[in-house]
Design an enzyme around this catalytic site. Structure first.
Site, PDB file in Angstrom:
ATOM      1  N   THR A 160       0.869  -1.197   0.000  1.00  0.00           N
ATOM      2  CA  THR A 160       0.000   0.000   0.000  1.00  0.00           C
ATOM      3  C   THR A 160       0.904   1.245   0.000  1.00  0.00           C
ATOM      4  O   THR A 160       1.322   1.687  -1.062  1.00  0.00           O
ATOM      5  CB  THR A 160      -0.995   0.010   1.191  1.00  0.00           C
ATOM      6  OG1 THR A 160      -0.279  -0.091   2.407  1.00  0.00           O
ATOM      7  CG2 THR A 160      -2.005  -1.117   1.065  1.00  0.00           C
ATOM      8  N   LYS A 210       4.585  -6.648   3.897  1.00  0.00           N
ATOM      9  CA  LYS A 210       4.207  -5.275   3.547  1.00  0.00           C
ATOM     10  C   LYS A 210       3.893  -4.527   4.835  1.00  0.00           C
ATOM     11  O   LYS A 210       3.552  -5.133   5.856  1.00  0.00           O
ATOM     12  CB  LYS A 210       3.012  -5.240   2.600  1.00  0.00           C
ATOM     13  CG  LYS A 210       1.753  -5.792   3.131  1.00  0.00           C
ATOM     14  CD  LYS A 210       0.650  -4.844   3.532  1.00  0.00           C
ATOM     15  CE  LYS A 210       0.822  -3.427   3.103  1.00  0.00           C
ATOM     16  NZ  LYS A 210      -0.154  -2.582   3.864  1.00  0.00           N
ATOM     17  N   THR A 248       4.008  -5.932  12.137  1.00  0.00           N
ATOM     18  CA  THR A 248       3.880  -5.692  10.716  1.00  0.00           C
ATOM     19  C   THR A 248       2.419  -5.775  10.329  1.00  0.00           C
ATOM     20  O   THR A 248       1.588  -6.226  11.103  1.00  0.00           O
ATOM     21  CB  THR A 248       4.647  -6.717   9.882  1.00  0.00           C
ATOM     22  OG1 THR A 248       4.668  -6.249   8.533  1.00  0.00           O
ATOM     23  CG2 THR A 248       3.962  -8.066   9.906  1.00  0.00           C
ATOM     24  N   ASN A 287       0.439  10.776   5.801  1.00  0.00           N
ATOM     25  CA  ASN A 287      -0.730  10.434   6.596  1.00  0.00           C
ATOM     26  C   ASN A 287      -1.780  11.524   6.710  1.00  0.00           C
ATOM     27  O   ASN A 287      -2.917  11.263   7.083  1.00  0.00           O
ATOM     28  CB  ASN A 287      -0.294   9.972   7.983  1.00  0.00           C
ATOM     29  CG  ASN A 287       0.262   8.584   7.901  1.00  0.00           C
ATOM     30  OD1 ASN A 287      -0.432   7.678   7.468  1.00  0.00           O
ATOM     31  ND2 ASN A 287       1.524   8.433   8.250  1.00  0.00           N
TER      32      ASN A 287
END
Lengths: 410, 410
Positions: free
Chosen positions: B158, B184, B195, B405
Site C-alpha cells: 500500500t 508489507k 507488521t 498520513n
C-alpha cells in the site's frame, strides 16, 4: 527560534488581577534565551498555604524532587522558575542547584529554604549554571510587584507560542475571592501530568490539606485530560498558592460546603488553562476534544480517549482535514480496553458515522467535509459495554511539530 | 501518490526462489489502485500445513477473524490478499466478502473454503466491492506460476516504498529446505503485531502444531520488536505455509533437535523482513535500534525499549540529527517500568553519554555529531535494576510521515 502564534490561541491574555499577598519579578539570566526574561521570582505573604501535583515520570527533575519533599510543610513564601534548562538528569549538581537557589531566595524573602518552590523546564541533561539564577535573584527581589502576573506568564515559556492565563472569582461564605493562574507547555505533554508547569494563585484562606484535595481532584478532570504527543515530561508541576489575604471564613475541610463555589471556579480556571496548553500544542492547527462513553469504567474510558488522542494516524488525518474515521476505530482497538466492535458507534462533529460494526447507512462523507476544515474537532465514541465516560483534549499532528522538535536545541 | 523509495531500502529485492508446492498469480481489481496489481492468489499443494499470528487490536478486520477461525484445521490450500481496502469495521457485509472470496477460491483450487486464507490492508471502514475480487480470481487461477514471488510481493503493497523479501535455507536432517517470505507495511505499525502482513513459504514438511510454535516464538523476537508509529493495525497477520514437498524426515514436535537449523533460518528470514518494515516506515530517513538491558525482566525491558522507540520527541530529534539524549531519559521515565535514575547509563552509537544520574564526564557532543548524520542509529540503555533485556527496531519521525498520513485517502 521565532514561532508563529498558534491559530488556536485565545484573542488576548486575560486582564490579570493583583492577588493580595502575591508579587512577581522577572529577569534575564542569559543561560539560554538571550533577549527575553527567563527567570521568575514570586513572593507570597506569610501564612500562604500550598498544594501541588507532579509528573509521574520516574526520571523527575531535581526541582520536582525538591518540591515534593517540602510540600508536606504546607506553607510557601516563594517560587523560582527558570525556562530553557530543565535541571533533569543532572545528578548531584542538579540537587545543589535547587538547594542553592532555594537558600538564596529564602535569604531575600526572609523565609526558610523549605518554603521556596522551584520549577524548571527546557533541555534535559544540560548542567544548570546555578549562579546565573542566584546572581539574578537580588535584583528580582528589589523589583517585586503585585501587577507582574502577565510578565511572569511570559517569562516561563519555552516553545510556547503564547502566554496562557486564566482568571476566576468565587464566593467563600460572604467573601469574594479571586483565582488567577498561568501555565506553560506545548510539547512533551501527556498525562500524568498533562501540562509542564502551571501556577495558580488565590487570596482565599484554605488549609493546606483541603487545598491539596481540591487541587488533586480538579487536576484529574483538567490537566490530566490533555495530551499533545504522549511524551510525559520529567518536569510537570502544578502548584496552587493560597495567601489567605481575602480573610474569608476558614473552611473546616475539603468537604465543607463553603468551598462549593470555589471548586467550580478552580475547575473553570484549570479547564481554561489546560485547554490552552492543547491549543498551543507544538504545531497545532486544530483543537480536538475526544469523548468516550459506554466504557466499562471511567478509567477505561480515559484509556480509550487517550489512545485516540495520542494516535499519530488520527492526529495526522485531522491535520489533513480528512474524516478518516477508520483510524479512530483502530485506536479504540489498540487501547486494550473492552469495546464491542459490533455495537459501538462513532460521531465526528455530531454526525453519526459508524454504528453496529460498520459505516452508518445515513452517513455521507460530504456531511463532515466542511466540519473537518474548522479549528475545533469533536470526536465522540460510544463503545457499548458499560457506563464509564471520559474525555481528552489534544491537537493535530502537523509539519510544525516536526519543525519544532527536529531542531529544538540548535 | 508516488512515494520516493526509502533511503533505508536494501539495494535490491532478493532473488526469490521457487518453493515446491507454491504458485502465485496477481491481477488488478480496479477497486482502488488503477494501474498496478492489487489482488494476489497463492495456491498450495495438498498437505500444506499452516501457522499464523495476528493483531491484538480488538477491532480486527473480517479477514483476521476468518483466518483465526480456520487456523485450527492446520492445513491450507490457498491465500487471497488484496491491497487498498482493509475490510475492517465493515460489519456483516465484510464477513460475506470473506466467505464469498474463500468460496470462490476454493472452487478454483478444488479445496474447501476453510483452507483458504484471506488478508486485506488499506482504508478502514470502506465497503469492499467483493465481486471485483471474486470476478478476478478465475483469471488468476489460470495464470498461477511458481516463479511469481517477486510480483506477489509487489502486489500486496500500500504505502510501502519498496517490496520486502527475504530468503534462507536450512537443513532438516539430511534434507535442505528453503524458506522465503515477503512482507508489507510501513505505517499503523506497532507490536502486537508489528507488521501489517507477512507471508512465509517453505517446502519443509512440518506438522501444523510444531509450525505454530515455531512461528509464535520467532515472531516475539522479530515482528513484535518493530514499531513505526505506535498505532497497532487492525489487519496484522503473519502466515507461514509449509508444503512438505522437500520430503524431509517429519519432525516429531517443536522440540525435535532436527528443527534446530530451521529455527535459525526462520529467525533470520523474519528478522530481515521485520527490519525492512521499519526501514520502510512512513517517511523514514534513519533506522533505529533500541537496546535495553538491566531491566527487572525481559518484558519490562521491552516496554522500556518500545517507550523509547515510540516517543515522538526521540524520533523527531533523530530526524533532526540531534543527540538530544535527555528525551531518551524522559522516555525511560514515562514507561512506568522500574529504572534507577541515579545508576542508569545511556550510549548512542557506542559513546557513553550518561551515567550515575547525569551526563558522563567523558562525553563531548561532537563525539556523536558525525554519527547522528548516519542512516543507522543505535541507542543503548542500561536501567540498572536487574538482568532483563530486549530490543526494538523503529525509524525516525519526519515530514514525510505527515505528508503521507495527512493526505492518505485523497
Amino acid at each position: 527560534m521565532p514561532l508563529k502564534k498558534s491559530p488556536l490561541a485565545p484573542a488576548a491574555f486575560p486582564s490579570f488581577p493583583e492577588i493580595a499577598g502575591v508579587r512577581f519579578a522577572c529577569g534575564n539570566s542569559g543561560m539560554r534565551y538571550k533577549s527575553r526574561d527567563d527567570v521568575m521570582l514570586a513572593e507570597f505573604a506569610p501564612g500562604t498555604t500550598v498544594a501541588g501535583v507532579f509528573t509521574k515520570n520516574s526520571m523527575p527533575g531535581a526541582p520536582v524532587d525538591w518540591d515534593r519533599k517540602i510540600l508536606s510543610n504546607g506553607t510557601a513564601r516563594g517560587l523560582v522558575v527558570n525556562a530553557g534548562i530543565a535541571n533533569v538528569f543532572t545528578g548531584t549538581a542538579g540537587v545543589r542547584t535547587v538547594e542553592e537557589t532555594a537558600a538564596a531566595a529564602a535569604r531575600l524573602l526572609s523565609s526558610t529554604p523549605e518554603q521556596i518552590y522551584i520549577a524548571s523546564t527546557g533541555v534535559i541533561g544540560d548542567p544548570v549554571p546555578t549562579e546565573k539564577i542566584t546572581g539574578l535573584l537580588p535584583r528580582l527581589a528589589e523589583t517585586l510587584s503585585a501587577d507582574g502576573g502577565e510578565t511572569a506568564a511570559n517569562c516561563i515559556l519555552t516553545t510556547d507560542t503564547f502566554a496562557k492565563g486564566a482568571v476566576g472569582t468565587a464566593r467563600i461564605g460572604e467573601t469574594e475571592v479571586t483565582i488567577a493562574g498561568f501555565a506553560k507547555g506545548s510539547g512533551m505533554i501527556a498525562p500524568d501530568m498533562a501540562t509542564m508547569l502551571a501556577f495558580l494563585f488565590t487570596d482565599a484562606a484554605i488549609p493546606a490539606n483541603a487545598l491539596q484535595s481540591l487541587l488533586s481532584e480538579t487536576n484529574e478532570k483538567t490537566f490530566n485530560c490533555v495530551t499533545v504527543d504522549s511524551d510525559t515530561s520529567t518536569s510537570d508541576s502544578v502548584l496552587l498558592f493560597a495567601t489567605g489575604q481575602a480573610d474569608n471564613d476558614l473552611p473546616e475541610s475539603y468537604d465543607d460546603v463553603v468551598l462549593h463555589d470555589f471548586k467550580r471556579a478552580l475547575k473553570d480556571v484549570m479547564t481554561n488553562l489546560a485547554q490552552q496548553v492543547a491549543r498551543d500544542g507544538e504545531g497545532a492547527s486544530k483543537f480536538i476534544t475526544v469523548t468516550v462513553t459506554g466504557a466499562e469504567s471511567d478509567a477505561s474510558a480515559k484509556t480509550i480517549a487517550l489512545a485516540i488522542a495520542n494516535s499519530p494516524l488520527v492526529k495526522t488525518a485531522i491535520a489533513g482535514e480528512d474524516a478518516n474515521w477508520g483510524r479512530v476505530i483502530m485506536a479504540v482497538g489498540k487501547s486494550g480496553e473492552k469495546a464491542d466492535r459490533d455495537r459501538m458507534s462513532l460521531k465526528i462533529g455530531g454526525v453519526l458515522i459508524a454504528e453496529n460494526g460498520g459505516r452508518a447507512s445515513s452517513y455521507r462523507e460530504e456531511d463532515v467535509t466542511p466540519y473537518m476544515k474548522g479549528r475545533e474537532i469533536e470526536i465522540e465514541v460510544d463503545v457499548a459495554v458499560g457506563s464509564g465516560s471520559a474525555f481528552a483534549w489534544t491537537c493535530d499532528l502537523t509539519h510544525g511539530y516536526i519543525d519544532i522538535n527536529a531542531d529544538y536545541r540548535s
